[in-house]
Design a protein around this motif. Structure first.
Motif, PDB file in Angstrom:
ATOM      1  N   UNK A 187      33.259 -61.194  61.068  1.00 27.59           N
ATOM      2  CA  UNK A 187      32.518 -60.479  60.490  1.00 27.59           C
ATOM      3  C   UNK A 187      31.325 -59.613  60.684  1.00 27.59           C
ATOM      4  N   UNK A 188      31.065 -57.964  60.561  1.00 31.05           N
ATOM      5  CA  UNK A 188      29.768 -57.406  61.169  1.00 31.05           C
ATOM      6  C   UNK A 188      28.796 -56.491  60.502  1.00 31.05           C
ATOM      7  N   UNK A 189      28.996 -57.131  59.131  1.00 36.67           N
ATOM      8  CA  UNK A 189      28.550 -56.395  57.724  1.00 36.67           C
ATOM      9  C   UNK A 189      28.957 -56.946  56.631  1.00 36.67           C
ATOM     10  N   UNK A 190      28.086 -56.155  55.555  1.00 29.15           N
ATOM     11  CA  UNK A 190      28.690 -56.933  54.624  1.00 29.15           C
ATOM     12  C   UNK A 190      28.613 -56.071  53.473  1.00 29.15           C
ATOM     13  N   UNK A 191      30.085 -55.845  52.730  1.00 27.25           N
ATOM     14  CA  UNK A 191      30.114 -54.595  51.812  1.00 27.25           C
ATOM     15  C   UNK A 191      30.842 -55.199  50.749  1.00 27.25           C
ATOM     16  N   UNK A 192      31.393 -54.651  50.166  1.00 29.66           N
ATOM     17  CA  UNK A 192      31.978 -55.251  48.772  1.00 29.66           C
ATOM     18  C   UNK A 192      33.726 -55.392  49.043  1.00 29.66           C
ATOM     19  N   UNK A 193      34.929 -55.901  48.872  1.00 28.76           N
ATOM     20  CA  UNK A 193      35.860 -55.142  49.030  1.00 28.76           C
ATOM     21  C   UNK A 193      36.135 -53.789  48.862  1.00 28.76           C
ATOM     22  N   UNK A 194      36.963 -53.082  49.374  1.00 32.69           N
ATOM     23  CA  UNK A 194      37.196 -52.067  49.598  1.00 32.69           C
ATOM     24  C   UNK A 194      38.344 -51.770  48.102  1.00 32.69           C
ATOM     25  N   UNK A 274      37.237 -38.262  57.183  1.00 33.69           N
ATOM     26  CA  UNK A 274      38.627 -39.682  57.020  1.00 33.69           C
ATOM     27  C   UNK A 274      38.119 -40.769  57.271  1.00 33.69           C
ATOM     28  N   UNK A 275      36.875 -40.411  57.654  1.00 33.43           N
ATOM     29  CA  UNK A 275      36.975 -42.203  57.800  1.00 33.43           C
ATOM     30  C   UNK A 275      35.885 -42.850  56.507  1.00 33.43           C
ATOM     31  N   UNK A 301      30.996 -48.856  60.737  1.00 32.92           N
ATOM     32  CA  UNK A 301      30.382 -49.784  59.461  1.00 32.92           C
ATOM     33  C   UNK A 301      29.693 -49.918  58.594  1.00 32.92           C
ATOM     34  N   UNK A 302      29.002 -48.731  59.376  1.00 32.98           N
ATOM     35  CA  UNK A 302      28.025 -48.024  58.852  1.00 32.98           C
ATOM     36  C   UNK A 302      27.872 -47.010  57.685  1.00 32.98           C
ATOM     37  N   UNK A 383      32.258 -56.120  56.304  1.00 37.80           N
ATOM     38  CA  UNK A 383      32.640 -54.884  57.413  1.00 37.80           C
ATOM     39  C   UNK A 383      33.345 -56.050  58.661  1.00 37.80           C
ATOM     40  N   UNK A 384      34.223 -55.677  59.347  1.00 37.07           N
ATOM     41  CA  UNK A 384      35.016 -56.843  60.163  1.00 37.07           C
ATOM     42  C   UNK A 384      35.757 -56.617  61.786  1.00 37.07           C
ATOM     43  N   UNK A 385      35.614 -56.511  62.775  1.00 36.98           N
ATOM     44  CA  UNK A 385      35.880 -56.464  63.916  1.00 36.98           C
ATOM     45  C   UNK A 385      36.694 -57.187  64.458  1.00 36.98           C
TER      46      UNK A 385
END
Length: 459
Positions: A187-194, A274-275, A301-302, A383-385
């Motif tokens: 996990x490389x960052x915070x974010x809500x579920x897509x 696209x991203x 992830x940003x 966010x995930x790597x």
């Protein structure tokens, strides 16, 4: 280690529910191709892991679990990468690719791209316009193997010296790999579920998942093709200025294919757009290459909080070779596989593995890692790597153990597993996907098309 044990190890390392393993059905046993290594086990277990992870994501989206059946002979043959176009089987190796005797050993050169071939020939003191392979062999005899390997790496070329396993283990890079797991999901960052809609009845498990595939040879394209087989919308992004190999016809099955030039402001804006609507971003360029263009893991992830960013390297993420270019055939040579196969044969001649299994298995680890990370993203957010490498896969393959008498195995008939389809390259005959899903069959619903065929917009 048998294939079920190997699958279990992959599955638990990915942090996926143990009860799902009961839905995997694996048949067959090594040897299935002529090798002293468990290449069939490697093929079968990674393909099963990729398909089962996709199905587990489908289960997370509301679908009942379904069986995943993989036959080892089918899986191994799929990993040979065999295909034909209009009845012609392409020659996958340049005339200058392969092993050369050096003054004190052997060197393998990868020359499938013109700039790599010409660079290697110039390093040997030859004129690329008129040189023949015999000239290259004569010139290589003037070099020590490690000296040529180092000189090639300094020039950004791709060549490696042949090593024994113990030689490789003693290198700083071999020692660095000891501390690295087969793959990482971080996990490389915070974010809500897509947002992913509940899976409608009859839809494949990755339906609605959007994947950007920025990979070229061979592991990354295999991973993207697997994700497409499980229902994802996969868009292959190529630079209009970079060459490709003919295998792109086989690995592009099921994908959209667009041109984007990331060295232009317009291209950067296009990929950013696209991203913004993607769920997975897979990249296999040289370490640091995409980060320099603003699309490393931290950047994506940003731009798209919640993204699953998958990174592929040749030699892992630490050690002196971490930024070195490499291909499957070279990693096999450097790590000791070619020597070990020759030693098992008993004739003293280095031998490659019967397929580019490091590429192929790593490709399916990409697909598994992407699905597993997205499963976790849906449950936990963030966010995930995901990180994989050919050399880490090589260490894992070596750990599966040797197959007594494996080099005497006969190659199975591929005919029962072939399928033919129209493509933008001609009539394409290739291997059907070997993972059979019990309820929603894996298939490629989009034809393989040349780079740039599609507009760079999501369907």
């Amino acid at each position: 280690m048998n294939a079920s044990e190997a699958l279990r190890g992959l599955w638990l390392q990915a942090g996926l529910p143990e009860e799902a393993l009961g839905f995997a059905q694996l048949t067959g046993a090594d040897p299935v191709l002529p090798s002293s290594f468990a290449v069939g086990t490697a093929a079968q277990s990674t393909i099963a892991a990729a398909a089962l992870a996709a199905c587990e994501l489908g289960h997370q989206r509301g679908a009942a679990r379904q069986t995943v059946s993989v036959d080892m002979a089918h899986a191994a043959l799929e990993c040979t990468g065999w295909f034909s176009l209009d009845g012609r089987v392409p020659e996958l190796w340049d005339a200058f690719s392969g092993l050369y005797r050096a003054a004190d050993g052997w060197v393998r050169i990868h020359a499938n791209f013109a700039h790599h071939r010409e660079g290697a020939l110039r390093l040997l003191g030859l004129d690329p316009q008129g040189a023949q392979r015999a000239d290259a062999q004569a010139a290589m005899l003037q070099w020590k193997a490690i000296d040529f390997e180092d000189a090639a790496a300094a020039e950004g070329l791709v060549a490696t010296a042949l090593r024994r396993f113990d030689d490789w283990d003693a290198t700083p890079q071999g020692q660095a790999l000891v501390g690295q797991p087969l793959f990482t999901i971080e996990r490389i960052g915070d974010a809500p579920p897509l947002a992913l809609a509940p899976l409608a009845a009859g839809r494949r498990p990755l339906a609605g998942v959007r994947v950007l595939d920025l990979t070229r040879i061979l592991a990354g394209p295999v991973g993207g093709r697997a994700l497409a087989a499980y229902g994802a919308d996969v868009m292959l992004i190529n630079s209009p200025h970079l060459p490709n190999i003919e295998a792109i016809a086989d690995t592009s099955r099921g994908k959209l294919s667009a041109h984007v030039d990331l060295k232009t402001a317009e291209g950067s804006r296009t990929l950013t757009g696209l991203l913004a609507d993607a769920h997975v971003f897979v990249q296999g360029y040289r370490p640091g290459g995409l980060a320099a263009l603003g699309f490393g893991a931290a950047d994506t992830s940003r731009i798209r909080p919640g993204i699953v960013h998958v990174s592929l390297t040749a030699y892992g993420t630490s050690g002196p070779w971490a930024r070195r270019r490499g291909f499957d055939s070279l990693v096999q040579t450097a790590m000791g596989f070619n020597h070990a196969e020759g030693d098992a044969k008993g004739d003293g001649q280095p031998r490659p593995l019967p397929m580019q299994i490091l590429d192929e298995a790593t490709g399916y680890l990409i697909a598994m890692g992407a699905a597993a990370a997205l499963w976790r993203q849906q449950r936990e957010g963030g966010s995930w790597h995901v990180q994989v490498s050919l050399a880490q896969t090589g260490r894992w393959l070596r750990g599966l153990g040797r197959v007594e008498g494996g080099l005497g195995a006969a190659v199975p008939d591929r005919t029962p597993y072939l399928e033919t389809s129209a493509s933008g390259f001609g009539e394409l005959c290739g291997l059907r996907h070997s993972a059979q899903l019990g309820r929603t069959p894996a298939e490629w619903t989009r034809p393989s098309v040349p780079p740039g065929t599609d507009a760079a917009v999501w369907p």
